[in-house]
Structures are given as C-alpha cells and as structure tokens.
Enzyme design. Sequence first.
Site, PDB file in Angstrom:
ATOM      1  CE  LYS A  90      31.687 -56.918 -39.358  1.00  0.00           C
ATOM      2  NZ  LYS A  90      33.055 -57.378 -39.731  1.00  0.00           N
TER       3      LYS A  90
ATOM      4  N   GLY B  75      26.020 -52.233 -33.954  1.00  0.00           N
ATOM      5  CA  GLY B  75      26.177 -53.691 -33.868  1.00  0.00           C
ATOM      6  C   GLY B  75      26.708 -54.095 -32.495  1.00  0.00           C
ATOM      7  CG  HIS B  76      30.659 -52.978 -31.197  1.00  0.00           C
ATOM      8  ND1 HIS B  76      31.116 -52.045 -32.089  1.00  0.00           N
ATOM      9  CD2 HIS B  76      31.514 -54.025 -31.279  1.00  0.00           C
ATOM     10  CE1 HIS B  76      32.197 -52.504 -32.687  1.00  0.00           C
ATOM     11  NE2 HIS B  76      32.472 -53.697 -32.215  1.00  0.00           N
TER      12      HIS B  76
ATOM     13  CG  LEU C 117      32.238 -49.441 -28.780  1.00  0.00           C
ATOM     14  CD1 LEU C 117      31.633 -49.282 -27.385  1.00  0.00           C
ATOM     15  CD2 LEU C 117      32.585 -50.908 -29.038  1.00  0.00           C
TER      16      LEU C 117
ATOM     17  CD  GLN D 283      36.115 -62.790 -33.482  1.00  0.00           C
ATOM     18  OE1 GLN D 283      37.246 -62.364 -33.664  1.00  0.00           O
ATOM     19  NE2 GLN D 283      35.101 -61.984 -33.163  1.00  0.00           N
TER      20      GLN D 283
ATOM     21  N   GLY E 292      36.687 -51.686 -29.652  1.00  0.00           N
ATOM     22  CA  GLY E 292      36.336 -50.267 -29.679  1.00  0.00           C
ATOM     23  C   GLY E 292      35.823 -49.817 -31.033  1.00  0.00           C
TER      24      GLY E 292
ATOM     25  CB  SER F 216      35.318 -50.908 -35.968  1.00  0.00           C
ATOM     26  OG  SER F 216      34.577 -51.450 -34.892  1.00  0.00           O
ATOM     27  NE  ARG F 217      38.687 -54.823 -39.974  1.00  0.00           N
ATOM     28  CZ  ARG F 217      39.993 -54.979 -39.823  1.00  0.00           C
ATOM     29  NH1 ARG F 217      40.817 -54.281 -40.563  1.00  0.00           N
ATOM     30  NH2 ARG F 217      40.471 -55.827 -38.944  1.00  0.00           N
TER      31      ARG F 217
HETATM   32  O1  PAF Z   1      35.701 -59.215 -33.059  1.00  0.00           O
HETATM   33  C1  PAF Z   1      36.493 -58.482 -32.422  1.00  0.00           C
HETATM   34  O2  PAF Z   1      36.314 -57.269 -32.276  1.00  0.00           O
HETATM   35  C2  PAF Z   1      37.749 -59.107 -31.838  1.00  0.00           C
HETATM   36  O3  PAF Z   1      38.231 -60.111 -32.656  1.00  0.00           O
HETATM   37  C3  PAF Z   1      37.565 -59.593 -30.390  1.00  0.00           C
HETATM   38  C4  PAF Z   1      36.517 -60.680 -30.303  1.00  0.00           C
HETATM   39  C5  PAF Z   1      37.167 -58.432 -29.511  1.00  0.00           C
HETATM   40  C6  PAF Z   1      38.882 -60.169 -29.865  1.00  0.00           C
HETATM   41  O4  PAF Z   1      39.896 -59.216 -29.865  1.00  0.00           O
END
Ligand code: PAF
Length: 278
Positions: A147, A34-35, A31, A151, A29, A184-185
């Site tokens: 980014k 980028g999202h 958002l 991950q 969330g 988001s941060r």
């Molecule tokens: O990148 C993120 O926002 C989170 O790490 C994800 C991939 C939604 C998993 O909770």
Amino acid sequence: MLIYKSVNELQQFLTENKHKIIGFVPTMGALHQGHLSLIQASQQKADVTICSIFVNPIQFNKQEDLDNYPRNVGADVLKLESVNCEVLFLPSIEEMYPNKKYKNFEFGSLAEVMEGEHRPGHFNGVANVIERFFEIILPNYAFFGEKDFQQLAIVKALTKQLGLKTEIVGCPILREDSGLAMSSRNERLTVEQKKDASIIFEALSFIKNNYLKNNIAEHKSYFAKTISAKNMELEYIEFADGNTLQPIQNFNDTDYCVVFIAVHVGKVRLIDNVTIFN
Ligand code: PAF
C-alpha cells in the site's frame, strides 16, 4: 510473546539467537489484518519474527497528523499473540534517537514525486527510523506492505545505499470487503465515511479494467469527478512507472504502469495504488 522496550534487552535476545534467521516487521501500531499478513509472511521465511511498534515522530510532516495517529498497544499485543509473533519491540523515542541526530538521505527522483512531493521530509524520517531499526536488529528479512508502494521503493534504495544484506520483501495490499485498502488510518473514519471511501478502489478498478478506452488525462478527470461527488478531496492522482515511480503521460511510456492516489476523507488522508499493467 516476548516484549522488549530497550535496545539492550532486544540485542541480548538477538545475541542468544544469533544462528536464527530473523524476520522484521516495522509498524506504527493500530494493527490490522494487513500488518498480521506481514507477520505471517515473515514466519514463512524466518525462524524468529520481530514486530516493532513505534510512532515515528520525524516522519510526520504535520503535528496534527502525529497527534491524531491511532494508538492502541493493548489491542495490538493481543493481535500479535493471535498470530504467534515471537517478539515485540516497543522502544521509546529516547531509545530510538538517543542523541537526536538525524541524517539527510538522498533518494533523487524517487523521493521527489507523489508522497515525497506532498509530504516534505516524510521519506527522510522513514529512512532515519528504518536505518536505526536495521542497525539495532540487522534482520535477514524485512517486510513492508505494498500500500505504501513508494515507501517500499525508498526502503529498497536505502538498504542498497547502506550496503546491507537485509532482503526487503514487499507484501500485497489487503482490502476490506468493500475494497478499501486496509490502513490504521481507517480507524478514524466514521461508518458513513468508510462507505463513501469504498468508491476509491471502485474507481481505480474501473480505470484498470478500461485503461485502453481513455487516455491518462481522461482517467484522471474521471477519478477526480468521482471523488468530489462523494465530498472527498483529491490530493493527487498519478500514473507512474512501477520501477522508477516517475509519472507518465501516455500508457506507451512504460511497460509497468501503476496508478497512485491520495485522497482526504474528512480529516483522514488515505493513499492507495493499483497496478494497471505489468
Ligand atoms: O509504514 C509504516 O507504518 C511506517 O512508515 C514504518 C515503515 C513503520 C516506519 O515508521
């Protein structure tokens, strides 16, 4: 946009659409553009795009970070509708983790450096939530921003470990006009802090454009000095191989070099990365 809060409802929708290509964009969330670019990337490949919003508690290694994570589902819904996202999945903690059993994943050296080293348990939390989402949705494609480069590598490794056919698609970092990577941060930064934080990308770009002029140790010390001059705190800067993510000490050690940073701007922790060469 269809909004489902339960696994059952979403799975019923998926059964009704079983011949369609499903694209999945997991988010927490708050958002931003980028999202929305991930949603648009999904719409290029899939018939139906499902976005999830779930602030996954088990991937936060600090309670304070979880408590302060920005949440604004109302605004998120409007943003998703503005790009014609078909489905929003908004599960509760109980829907996601009905028996509160979490797995211990093993990603070896991939998870031992940078974010893995500095945020113990973080990637295990990410792997648990992604495994659960993939179990529920079984998407054809899933989209992740670069980014969170590490991950993305972990999710690719996870998908391989689980033997899933889901194709993991990495999407480029989107930046503000100032160069600050969208996150988001960023919502938690003051106007002044946001201005100061633009030095992060400026300094990373300077390193990229001048990488042959100095060695890695000198680039690290230049970055550290630039950051501390703006009263921000450097958590790490690492030059690593873009495939293995293992740190390198000399540019000759790889043919794919990425620089990774984590910086604290007041109480906000930001990460970013720039490919030096590939
Ligand atoms: O990148 C993120 O926002 C989170 O790490 C994800 C991939 C939604 C998993 O909770």
